[in-house]
Design an enzyme around this catalytic site. Sequence first.
Site, PDB file in Angstrom:
ATOM      1  N   ASN A  69       3.325  38.073   2.263  1.00 11.77           N
ATOM      2  CA  ASN A  69       4.234  37.086   1.683  1.00 11.77           C
ATOM      3  C   ASN A  69       3.543  36.493   0.449  1.00 11.77           C
ATOM      4  OD1 ASN A  69       5.837  34.899   1.075  1.00 11.77           O
ATOM      5  ND2 ASN A  69       5.426  33.776   2.973  1.00 11.77           N
ATOM      6  N   LYS A  72       4.682  34.522  -1.697  1.00 12.97           N
ATOM      7  CA  LYS A  72       5.138  33.146  -1.986  1.00 12.97           C
ATOM      8  C   LYS A  72       5.449  32.973  -3.478  1.00 12.97           C
ATOM      9  CE  LYS A  72       2.777  31.525   2.090  1.00 12.97           C
ATOM     10  NZ  LYS A  72       2.238  30.419   2.851  1.00 12.97           N
TER      11      LYS A  72
HETATM   12  P1  PGA Z   1      -1.250  31.993   5.040  1.00 15.27           P
HETATM   13  O1  PGA Z   1       0.352  32.004   5.014  1.00 15.27           O
HETATM   14  O2  PGA Z   1      -1.682  33.377   5.472  1.00 15.27           O
HETATM   15  O3  PGA Z   1      -1.653  31.688   3.622  1.00 15.27           O
HETATM   16  O4  PGA Z   1      -1.654  30.961   6.012  1.00 15.27           O
HETATM   17  C1  PGA Z   1       1.075  32.656   6.022  1.00 15.27           C
HETATM   18  C2  PGA Z   1       2.552  32.492   5.769  1.00 15.27           C
HETATM   19  O5  PGA Z   1       2.940  31.455   5.233  1.00 15.27           O
HETATM   20  O6  PGA Z   1       3.364  33.381   6.067  1.00 15.27           O
END
Ligand code: PGA
Length: 249
Positions: free
Chosen positions: A9, A11
């Site tokens: 992901n 983001k």
């Molecule tokens: P992170 O995010 O691995 O940066 O904790 C996981 C997610 O939000 O799917």
Amino acid sequence: MRRPLVVGNWKMYTIPVRSKELASSLKSNLGNCDWADIVVCPPFTSIAVVASELEGSTIEIGAQNLHWEKEGAFTGEISPGMLVDAGCRWVIIGHSERRHIFGETDDAVARKVKSALESGLKPIVCLGESLRQRDRGVTKDIVKKQLFEAIGDIRDISRITIAYEPVWAIGTGRTASPTQAQDVHRFVRKIIFENWGHDSAAAMRILYGGSVKPDNAVDLRGQEDIDGFLVGGASLKAGSFTAITTAVK
Ligand code: PGA
């Protein structure tokens, strides 16, 4: 045996030129991966470039969100059909950042899951408790409620993936311990068994998400009901995403 699934992901990171580089490195590292399904979820503006870069590889593309309507006057939204057309096969739904920062409700999550399925997209449905909820001892109540609200009235759940992501572990560097994660994963599979039957429970892939890194992936994956990962931060570097994917073998 459930085939492992690893989802990156990205983001709200990576402009197209950077996404192209990342996709290109992933293609050379993992483009012929035969032990896991791999999905990357770039921001909307990078989907096209990543789709073209990953052509000819087994890595598939997902979106991070969608709107449930097919089209219309919905400024700022994106439809399932648009995502399919751009090259997406998967979509993350109900991520805790959507729920907590953008006020996405269980009702919206449910509509999105149905709409995604109707359009041929495979939903990755996120569930998870906050730190306060864990401290109050209501983790399982929360996860159960979110699960039923999201998919409770869907009969055929074969194209759905569940991601358990404790909110307190996302982007914080705090991972659920393998035992804590397994406890919730087993609980989710039990609910699926009781409500959808043995075959659905046996086939359902339940991913863990929340500060997954190469050095904790092996232990988490060692748990019986952890079928792969939804990776945020560590999916932005080809090296760490590759190492995590190697860990699910
Ligand atoms: P992170 O995010 O691995 O940066 O904790 C996981 C997610 O939000 O799917």
